[in-house]
Design an enzyme around this catalytic site. Structure first.
Site, mmCIF file in Angstrom:
data_model
loop_
_atom_site.group_PDB
_atom_site.id
_atom_site.type_symbol
_atom_site.label_atom_id
_atom_site.label_comp_id
_atom_site.label_asym_id
_atom_site.label_seq_id
_atom_site.Cartn_x
_atom_site.Cartn_y
_atom_site.Cartn_z
ATOM 1 N N LYS A 30 55.357 58.012 42.447
ATOM 2 C CA LYS A 30 55.219 57.058 41.338
ATOM 3 C C LYS A 30 54.746 57.780 40.075
ATOM 4 O O LYS A 30 55.285 57.606 39.003
ATOM 5 C CB LYS A 30 54.219 55.945 41.704
ATOM 6 N N CYS A 68 41.631 42.308 44.419
ATOM 7 C CA CYS A 68 41.733 43.703 44.828
ATOM 8 C C CYS A 68 40.354 44.296 45.131
ATOM 9 O O CYS A 68 40.162 44.984 46.123
ATOM 10 C CB CYS A 68 42.463 44.413 43.686
ATOM 11 N N MET A 69 39.370 43.991 44.288
ATOM 12 C CA MET A 69 38.097 44.690 44.353
ATOM 13 C C MET A 69 36.876 43.797 44.512
ATOM 14 O O MET A 69 35.770 44.297 44.659
ATOM 15 C CB MET A 69 37.899 45.497 43.058
ATOM 16 N N MET A 90 42.222 47.682 50.740
ATOM 17 C CA MET A 90 42.471 46.250 50.857
ATOM 18 C C MET A 90 42.221 45.676 52.256
ATOM 19 O O MET A 90 42.025 44.491 52.408
ATOM 20 C CB MET A 90 43.895 45.924 50.391
ATOM 21 N N GLY A 95 42.581 49.955 43.976
ATOM 22 C CA GLY A 95 44.036 49.874 43.930
ATOM 23 C C GLY A 95 44.600 49.993 42.534
ATOM 24 O O GLY A 95 45.760 50.339 42.362
ATOM 25 N N GLN A 96 43.790 49.678 41.512
ATOM 26 C CA GLN A 96 44.325 49.622 40.155
ATOM 27 C C GLN A 96 43.664 50.684 39.276
ATOM 28 O O GLN A 96 42.534 51.083 39.521
ATOM 29 C CB GLN A 96 44.098 48.233 39.555
#
Lengths: 106, 913
Positions: free
Chosen positions: B84, B180-181, B413, B450-451
């Site tokens: 990615k 997510c968090m 997650m 995740g972000q």
């Protein structure tokens, strides 16, 4: 025409075997190897970027490969952007069905 | 292309790659690289995708990005890129990039039922303002909302949060980072009193043991994975454990693969704790000095609505469990109660409360978690023998307890998206703290993100419904006071009532409590579970949805107005990654067409509202707070006048273009010739990204969240800095006296976070002494019990259903699906299933199948081979593909403490389409 630089890591005792396997893949050339760390750098020549990604998968599938990742690439291709409203933007109903938007296939 | 040219390009690509991964190259090769790239302008930047925060180098030529590569000087990725990251430059150039505002119109006017047509920015803001005023007028500050993002740059998150909290006086701003968090955050705050991990990625090179708990690192954090595999290779004693509910790519080099049933990670961790206790392995020096034992209520519900008013018939049986559940056998043992007992979920509203207990209580609580009990409960693969499984659990406990062995737990997650997400995070700290294996190089429980800026923006800036910058919260009067002072607001401007979290914003749109939503830098209508409800809600006639995005996402499609956003390298920005590293980049290329940065969009919109629009008395249903009249925010216009504001001053002037900020001039030497389209579009000569960053940083400086001056991050020799940055030095390991300036001198450790330190005393059944004791500088060791998932397979819906990511795509695929090569690599989401489960349903690999839950049904192609290996009775579907739309059928139950959705477990049936 795409040329990508790929970093490959194997265990040092598998270095020779790995380099031989890599050199046997279509479009792949081994340029650098480090006997102490097991690090290898290859280039891969491919007709298009899709073939480029397939090539990386082939490398990852070889035996004794611990890491294989793209590092950089060089490509000559058109990057023209199309400024029009995507055809299925109004297709709210389309969300109710299971399908991939057509414009992604073009 | 001639052979010579081709060979030349090959050798330069190889030399450049070799240099990036630390293989020495010759002077001739260096010269060749320089020749090949002579027209390119290279600059450092950051990857747009996951929370790892890899540094990349970005080459531009004639206003276009021509190449990107891993940054060899970046300590995170050391020259590597995952697939990615490799295509970072290409996400800007999707064929369907949005370049002009689009509004649903009929006959030249806004029409909810109309078709999208191009409009000017003025027309777009005119309608947006009208609709905002309508919702705000009818419902007050609680009737409008912003759905924000863990992908916001620091400055984007800051302007959105300040506009809402200081300007509109609404706390209805919540990011997709909630999905997510949030569980990680709640556990950080409850355990340590401060957010963010204590360790950093260098833990990988210091440790002997890495334990993955519900984190498929090989696919989701490939660069950290390469560091782990590197460590394993160079350090023969390194052990790797992969705990998961199905076999995945991370098992390939694992020494131990433990496949467990959904939610039983809660039991496995208590088994480890019991072993620590029974083997007399508690590190008492550490625990006595730095820890206190605690627990909380068990009857906390599942974060669903407590009414079935909005539930379809099929959803009602599960929804009813929000109010009462019947304990099953395992829960009864685990919670020391009787099977079949009905337990009303009385603490659903107060799930986060907790109190101190004694070590004896703690011992009693973990006592039921014997190897026999836990193995029987948690074994996830029906084809594995119980004895084999027991050997594995025991091995895991042995490695944890071995005092010669350093150990890091990583999770993402699998823990966070969990009906007991806060609990399971806290359990991980429980074992690390019991053993004293925390906050040291190679030892620690480490929550990955995740972000790209979940830590740096969503959390630190405080774009959540309950937060203010630097770990402060709206409910705390001292925090409001400090924020009002820094923001130069009249007292009582900030609304003390916690706003709606992201799932609740969706529910509020459905039930008419919110009628305006602005979606920024995310795709919530694809990403929120039980999506059918929210898509219908968005299309309700009196809701107005604005979506700022570079691409036509699901959220754009259900919106009424789409605003074209600039993408990462088309604007100035900063991200903060999972190891507390803040990294910045310059604008590299101009955005296409009329696309504009999200900072510009908020600033421009804020010009349309004045002090008298927002700072008069406002109704706020349900508000109850000391110093406030029930249900009302006070009129502060007179106080504002005393501070020098006129009632007609607009919010742009009051909040953003302040006298201090407008002194920060553009152009600025730090730009080194790079442009700033935000400044140009504003028609100003001040530098918003720099001024607003410095304004924001004031919240954290001297308060354990220090950031360096803006310009420092742009220095050529800096590749991001880990906060807190004190006296120019970053903090590699928090809470550790050797590395952290906030630990009092002479102390080895201090868990100095200030939140929730004072708690009452009690026992396993509840509070016995309500007087609170402050446990300054201590971390809490929580006992949390096993609880069964609220929805489980039954005769009708007979399979577990889990959603997640694949390597090639990120999140909802908004960006990665625009890169043809990533799209071709994995064009559609396939349903992974055990071959025997397929056979027993008369289905074959590549069949198109229906997947049906209580919430709807979707179609996907069946896969029984490949990278993910399902145990019998379990299916997995990636969520990136809007055509398949995994989240339509996922359950919107959340952790009741963190409000984070559990995307990892619900029940479905699968049959041939």
């Amino acid at each position: 025409m795409n040329i990508s630089g790929i970093y490959v890591l194997t265990s040092p005792d598998r270095l020779e075997e790995c380099c031989a396997n890599l050199a046997g893949l279509p479009g792949v050339e081994v340029h650098y190897r480090d006997v102490n760390s097991g690090k290898i750098v290859v280039t891969q020549e491919a007709d298009n970027v899709s073939a480029e990604v397939d090539g990386l998968k082939r490398i990852k599938a070889l035996p004794h490969i611990i890491v294989a990742e793209f590092v950089n690439h060089w490509f000559e291709e058109d990057q023209e952007m199309v400024s029009e409203i995507p055809p299925d933007l109004d297709d709210f109903e389309g969300l109710r069905h299971a399908r991939v938007p057509d414009y992604l296939h073009k | 292309m001639s052979i010579t040219r081709r060979d030349f390009m090959k050798s330069t690509v190889a030399a450049s790659a070799a240099a990036a991964v630390g293989i020495p190259i010759s002077q001739i090769a260096k010269a060749e690289v320089a020749e090949a790239e002579k027209d390119w302008q290279w600059d450092k930047a950051v990857c747009r995708f996951c929370g790892v925060g890899c540094g990349i180098m970005c080459a531009t030529k004639d206003g276009r990005i021509v190449a990107t590569k891993g940054d060899p000087d970046a300590p995170v990725n050391r020259g590597l890129n995952c697939i990615k990251g490799y295509f970072n430059g290409k996400i800007l150039y999707g064929k369907d990039r949005l370049t002009q505002p689009l509004m649903r119109m009929t006959d030249g006017k806004f029409d909810k039922q109309g078709k999208f047509a191009p409009v000017t920015w003025d027309q777009a803001f005119d309608e947006m303002e009208k609709q905002f005023r309508r919702a705000h007028g009818e419902l007050g500050p609680a009737g409008v909302s912003i759905i924000g993002s863990g992908q916001y740059t620091v400055q984007e998150g800051y302007v959105a949060a300040k506009f809402m909290k200081a300007g509109v006086r609404s706390n209805n701003i919540d990011p997709n980072a909630r999905h997510c968090m949030a569980s990680a955050v709640a556990a950080f705050i409850q355990t340590f009193g401060i957010d963010e991990p204590s360790g950093n990625y260098d833990d990988i090179e210091y440790t002997d043991t890495a334990v993955l708990w519900g984190a498929n690192m090989a696919e989701c954090h490939p660069i950290l994975w390469s560091r782990i595999t590197d460590r394993k290779l160079s350090h023969p004693d390194m052990k790797l454990v992969n705990l998961s509910t199905f076999g995945n790519m991370s098992s390939s080099v694992a020494d131990l693969e433990i496949i467990f049933k959904p939610n039983t990670d809660l039991a496995i961790q208590n088994y480890i704790a019991r072993e620590i206790v029974h083997r007399d392995a508690v590190n008492w020096d550490f625990v006595n000095k730095h820890c206190v034992f605690a627990t909380g209520p068990y009857d906390i519900g599942y974060g669903m609505r407590n009414t079935d008013k909005f539930a379809h018939d099929a959803e009602k049986d599960i929804q009813a469990k929000e109010n009462a559940v019947v304990l099953d056998e395992a829960e009864a043992v685990a919670q020391r109660r009787k099977a079949g007992e009905t337990v009303e979920q009385k603490n659903a509203g107060g799930a986060g409360k907790h109190w101190q207990i004694s070590y004896d209580d703690f011992k009693t609580a973990v006592e039921p978690y014997t190897l026999d009990f836990v193995a029987e409960l948690s074994k996830g693969d029906p084809d594995e023998s119980l004895d084999d499984f027991k050997v594995k659990l025991k091995q895991l406990a042995d490695w944890f307890i071995d005092d010669q062995r350093k150990l890091v737990s990583f999770w993402t997650m699998g823990f966070n998206q969990h009906q007991r997400g806060t609990w399971v995070n806290e359990q991980c700290y429980m074992n690390h703290l019991l053993l004293g294996k925390q906050a040291q190089p190679g030892n620690g429980a480490f929550s990955l993100t995740g972000q790209p800026s979940a830590c740096g923006t969503a959390r630190e800036v405080g774009t959540f419904a309950h937060r203010l910058p630097a770990d402060m919260v709206v409910a705390n009067p001292k925090h409001r006071e400090r924020s009002e002072k820094l923001w130069k607001l009249p007292a009582k401007t900030i609304n003390p009532k916690v706003g709606s979290h992201i799932v609740k914003i969706m529910r509020d749109l459905e039930d008419g409590n919110i009628k305006f939503a602005w979606v920024q830098v995310n795709n919530p209508f694809q990403a929120t579970a039980n999506a059918n409800h929210w898509i219908e809600a968005a299309r309700k006639s009196d809701n107005f949805i604005v979506c700022s995005d570079p691409y036509p996402t699901v959220s754009a499609k259900v919106a009424d107005l789409i605003l074209p956003s600039a993408m990462i390298f088309e604007k100035w920005g900063a991200y903060g990654n999972a190891e507390r590293r803040t990294q910045m980049w310059r604008e590299q290329v101009p955005p296409p067409g009329q696309a504009r940065s999200d900072v510009w969009q908020v600033l421009e919109f804020s010009k349309r509202f004045t002090v008298k629009d927002f700072w008069g008395e406002q109704k706020l249903p349900g508000l109850k707070a000391d110093g406030f009249e029930d249900g009302k925010l006070p009129d502060v216009i007179a106080a504002a006048r005393d501070m020098g504001y006129s009632p007609d001053d607009n919010m742009y002037k009051v909040l953003f273009a302040t006298p201090a900020n407008t002194k920060v001039a553009w152009p600025d030497p730090v730009a080194k010739g790079h442009d700033n389209h935000t400044v140009v579009a504003l028609g100003e000569n001040w530098f918003p990204e720099k001024a607003l960053f410095e304004e924001y940083a004031e919240f954290g400086r001297g308060h354990e969240h220090d950031l360096a001056p803006f310009d420092v991050y742009y220095r050529d020799d800096v590749r991001g800095l880990k906060w807190p940055v004190v006296d120019g030095k970053e903090t590699p390991w928090r809470f550790n006296g050797e590395y952290d300036p906030y630990v009092p001198k002479g102390e080895k450790f201090a868990f100095y976070g200030k939140a929730l330190k004072a708690i009452p005393k009690g026992n396993l059944d509840g509070v016995t002494d309500p007087n609170k004791t402050a446990h300054t500088d201590k971390a809490k060791i929580f006992f949390r019990p096993y609880a069964a998932p609220v929805e489980q397979p039954d005769k009708n819906y007979d399979l577990w259903y889990c959603t997640g990511r694949v390597l090639e795509h990120w999140h909802t695929g908004t960006m990665t699906r625009r890169v043809p090569e990533l799209h071709r690599a994995v064009p559609t989401a396939t349903l992974f299933m055990h071959p025997a489960d397929a056979q027993s349903r008369n289905m074959q690999r590549k069949d198109v199948v229906w997947i049906e839950s209580r919430r709807g049904k979707i179609k996907a192609v069946l896969e029984t081979q490949g990278r993910d290996r399902m145990p019998k009775g379990y299916v997995f579907l990636p969520f990136f593909d809007e055509g398949v739309f995994a989240n339509k059928i996922a359950l919107d139950a959340t952790c009741p403490i963190s409000k984070e959705t559990d995307y990892k477990k619900c029940a479905v049936k699968v049959y041939k389409a």
